[in-house]
Design a protein around this motif. Structure first.
Motif, PDB file in Angstrom:
ATOM      1  N   MET A   1      55.113  77.699 -93.952  1.00  0.00           N
ATOM      2  CA  MET A   1      55.379  78.135 -92.719  1.00  0.00           C
ATOM      3  C   MET A   1      55.417  77.076 -91.769  1.00  0.00           C
ATOM      4  N   ASP A   2      55.580  77.356 -90.337  1.00  0.00           N
ATOM      5  CA  ASP A   2      55.485  76.167 -89.444  1.00  0.00           C
ATOM      6  C   ASP A   2      54.136  75.783 -88.909  1.00  0.00           C
ATOM      7  N   GLY A   3      53.713  74.785 -89.597  1.00  0.00           N
ATOM      8  CA  GLY A   3      52.416  74.450 -89.143  1.00  0.00           C
ATOM      9  C   GLY A   3      51.318  75.540 -89.521  1.00  0.00           C
ATOM     10  N   GLN A   4      50.080  75.036 -89.208  1.00  0.00           N
ATOM     11  CA  GLN A   4      48.816  75.971 -89.652  1.00  0.00           C
ATOM     12  C   GLN A   4      48.425  76.518 -88.351  1.00  0.00           C
ATOM     13  N   LYS A   5      48.896  77.776 -87.931  1.00  0.00           N
ATOM     14  CA  LYS A   5      48.231  78.483 -86.869  1.00  0.00           C
ATOM     15  C   LYS A   5      47.016  78.948 -86.815  1.00  0.00           C
ATOM     16  N   ILE A   6      46.110  78.665 -85.800  1.00  0.00           N
ATOM     17  CA  ILE A   6      44.868  79.290 -85.999  1.00  0.00           C
ATOM     18  C   ILE A   6      44.866  80.770 -85.258  1.00  0.00           C
ATOM     19  N   THR A   7      44.238  81.515 -85.954  1.00  0.00           N
ATOM     20  CA  THR A   7      44.196  82.988 -85.697  1.00  0.00           C
ATOM     21  C   THR A   7      43.084  83.371 -85.179  1.00  0.00           C
ATOM     22  N   THR A   8      43.235  83.916 -83.945  1.00  0.00           N
ATOM     23  CA  THR A   8      41.879  84.265 -83.115  1.00  0.00           C
ATOM     24  C   THR A   8      41.374  85.706 -83.595  1.00  0.00           C
ATOM     25  N   VAL A   9      39.858  85.697 -83.781  1.00  0.00           N
ATOM     26  CA  VAL A   9      39.331  86.871 -84.809  1.00  0.00           C
ATOM     27  C   VAL A   9      38.334  87.456 -83.611  1.00  0.00           C
ATOM     28  N   VAL A  10      38.232  88.691 -83.739  1.00  0.00           N
ATOM     29  CA  VAL A  10      37.145  89.448 -83.329  1.00  0.00           C
ATOM     30  C   VAL A  10      36.524  90.209 -84.562  1.00  0.00           C
ATOM     31  N   LEU A  11      35.213  90.179 -84.544  1.00  0.00           N
ATOM     32  CA  LEU A  11      34.285  90.647 -85.706  1.00  0.00           C
ATOM     33  C   LEU A  11      33.654  92.182 -85.136  1.00  0.00           C
ATOM     34  N   LEU A  12      33.901  93.156 -85.976  1.00  0.00           N
ATOM     35  CA  LEU A  12      33.234  94.224 -85.649  1.00  0.00           C
ATOM     36  C   LEU A  12      32.292  94.768 -86.829  1.00  0.00           C
ATOM     37  N   ALA A  13      31.184  95.099 -86.385  1.00  0.00           N
ATOM     38  CA  ALA A  13      30.150  95.460 -87.370  1.00  0.00           C
ATOM     39  C   ALA A  13      29.814  97.109 -86.799  1.00  0.00           C
ATOM     40  N   CYS A  14      29.717  97.900 -87.695  1.00  0.00           N
ATOM     41  CA  CYS A  14      29.668  99.319 -87.568  1.00  0.00           C
ATOM     42  C   CYS A  14      28.383  99.418 -88.379  1.00  0.00           C
ATOM     43  N   GLY A  15      27.518 100.553 -87.942  1.00  0.00           N
ATOM     44  CA  GLY A  15      26.424 100.957 -88.866  1.00  0.00           C
ATOM     45  C   GLY A  15      25.434 101.663 -87.982  1.00  0.00           C
ATOM     46  N   SER A  16      24.408 101.963 -88.868  1.00  0.00           N
ATOM     47  CA  SER A  16      23.096 102.707 -88.000  1.00  0.00           C
ATOM     48  C   SER A  16      22.413 101.848 -87.000  1.00  0.00           C
ATOM     49  N   PHE A  17      22.251 100.587 -87.423  1.00  0.00           N
ATOM     50  CA  PHE A  17      21.258  99.653 -86.439  1.00  0.00           C
ATOM     51  C   PHE A  17      20.019 100.435 -86.031  1.00  0.00           C
ATOM     52  N   ASN A  18      19.118 100.793 -87.022  1.00  0.00           N
ATOM     53  CA  ASN A  18      18.046 101.782 -86.783  1.00  0.00           C
ATOM     54  C   ASN A  18      16.768 101.306 -87.351  1.00  0.00           C
ATOM     55  N   LEU A  35      34.388  81.630 -91.512  1.00  0.00           N
ATOM     56  CA  LEU A  35      35.993  81.822 -91.077  1.00  0.00           C
ATOM     57  C   LEU A  35      36.340  80.594 -90.674  1.00  0.00           C
ATOM     58  N   GLU A  36      35.598  80.055 -89.631  1.00  0.00           N
ATOM     59  CA  GLU A  36      36.090  78.844 -88.903  1.00  0.00           C
ATOM     60  C   GLU A  36      36.103  77.501 -89.654  1.00  0.00           C
ATOM     61  N   ASP A  37      35.268  77.596 -90.685  1.00  0.00           N
ATOM     62  CA  ASP A  37      35.399  76.356 -91.944  1.00  0.00           C
ATOM     63  C   ASP A  37      36.769  76.392 -92.527  1.00  0.00           C
ATOM     64  N   THR A  38      37.318  77.513 -92.691  1.00  0.00           N
ATOM     65  CA  THR A  38      38.692  77.612 -93.380  1.00  0.00           C
ATOM     66  C   THR A  38      39.707  76.557 -92.386  1.00  0.00           C
ATOM     67  N   GLY A  39      39.648  76.615 -91.324  1.00  0.00           N
ATOM     68  CA  GLY A  39      40.363  75.810 -90.406  1.00  0.00           C
ATOM     69  C   GLY A  39      41.466  76.893 -89.916  1.00  0.00           C
ATOM     70  N   LEU A  40      41.357  78.187 -90.410  1.00  0.00           N
ATOM     71  CA  LEU A  40      42.516  79.157 -90.100  1.00  0.00           C
ATOM     72  C   LEU A  40      42.240  80.001 -88.802  1.00  0.00           C
ATOM     73  N   TYR A  41      41.019  80.072 -88.592  1.00  0.00           N
ATOM     74  CA  TYR A  41      40.413  81.105 -87.756  1.00  0.00           C
ATOM     75  C   TYR A  41      39.434  80.509 -86.662  1.00  0.00           C
ATOM     76  N   ARG A  42      39.464  81.378 -85.466  1.00  0.00           N
ATOM     77  CA  ARG A  42      38.664  80.976 -84.190  1.00  0.00           C
ATOM     78  C   ARG A  42      37.780  82.365 -83.890  1.00  0.00           C
ATOM     79  N   VAL A  43      36.643  82.225 -84.225  1.00  0.00           N
ATOM     80  CA  VAL A  43      35.951  83.687 -84.075  1.00  0.00           C
ATOM     81  C   VAL A  43      35.689  83.629 -82.404  1.00  0.00           C
TER      82      VAL A  43
END
Length: 274
Positions: A1-18, A35-43
């Motif tokens: 593909m055209d260069g390595q584009k960094i994808t912005t990521v939002v992490l969602l954790a669901c659970g009881s947290f009890n 994720l950031e170590d892969t060079g593909l993502y920015r959390v």
């Protein structure tokens, strides 16, 4: 593909947290590093979404307390937040619908040029019926990508009869992605191999090995609290103080929902998976 584009990521954790523990918070840090170590993502954001009271899990205390403890636990974080939408729903909401809700929030924020960090308590929500009905592979539209963050136990629970709909698993893993934090003694690759659905979308599953063992269990924390034992350094100090002040986690609270069937088992037992 055209260069390595960094994808912005939002992490969602669901659970009881009890209650919410230091391990819950560590999961976000581990996932972001991986994720950031892969060079593909920015959390850029982490979201804690406590389940509602209608989940009916044994020993599940009121959502208002679990929400407040989660908020206290993230006070010092500059990127992990707490969202109350799921916990305030009158009925139990499937995780796939919670993920969809937060995805829609992100898309709405993108379209109104809001910074992703302002999504936390956004009231306006534009539902796009076809927003993610694209192919379930890695090629997604520009904008933040939402991934569900979980422990190996959640991955294993995908195989428990009547706990999950296969369509929901496919939606979560295929359309969004999964980050699974695993510890020694668990073998997520085995579960991925044994499940046709997980195998199909295996490239959307990020397995993160936790090398510094941290086996804090909310169940064991509640047990210690019932017995008057110290739980300091297992939970954030502010959460420990809140539990003491509110006198949470007693022998009585642990019996809550003891004679009630878990909401997903009620909903799916004998029901069609359509």
């Amino acid at each position: 593909m055209d260069g390595q584009k960094i994808t912005t990521v939002v992490l969602l954790a669901c659970g009881s947290f009890n209650p919410v523990t230091n391990m819950h918070l560590r999961m976000f840090e581990l996932a972001r590093d991986h994720l950031e170590d892969t060079g593909l993502y920015r959390v850029v954001k982490g979201i804690i979404s406590p389940v509602g009271d209608a989940y009916k899990k044994k020993g599940l205390i009121e959502a208002c307390h679990r929400l407040e403890m989660a908020r206290l636990s993230t006070e010092n974080s500059d990127w992990i937040t707490v969202d109350s939408w799921e916990s305030l729903q009158p009925e139990w909401v499937e995780t796939a619908k919670v993920v969809r809700h937060h995805y829609d929030q992100l898309q709405a924020a993108e379209q109104t040029n809001d910074d992703v960090d302002t999504v936390k308590y956004a009231k306006k929500r534009r539902i796009e019926k076809n927003s993610f009905e694209e192919s379930s592979n890695r090629t997604r539209r520009d904008g933040p990508q939402l991934m569900l963050l979980c422990g190996a136990d959640v991955l294993e629970s995908f195989g428990v009869p009547n706990l999950w709909k296969q369509d929901d698993i496919a939606a979560i893993v295929g359309r969004y992605g999964l980050v699974c934090i695993t510890r020694s003694g668990s073998d997520p690759y085995k579960f991925i191999h044994e499940s046709d659905t997980l195998w199909k979308y295996r490239k959307n599953i990020h397995v993160v090995r936790e090398w510094v063992s941290n086996n804090i269990s909310a169940t064991h924390v509640r047990q210690s609290l019932r017995r008057g034992r110290s739980v300091r350094y297992l939970l954030p100090d502010a959460v420990v103080r809140y539990i003491r002040e509110q006198e949470l986690y007693t022998a009585e609270s642990e019996q809550k929902n003891a004679d009630v069937i878990l909401a997903p088992l009620q909903r799916y037992s004998g029901a069609s998976s359509s």
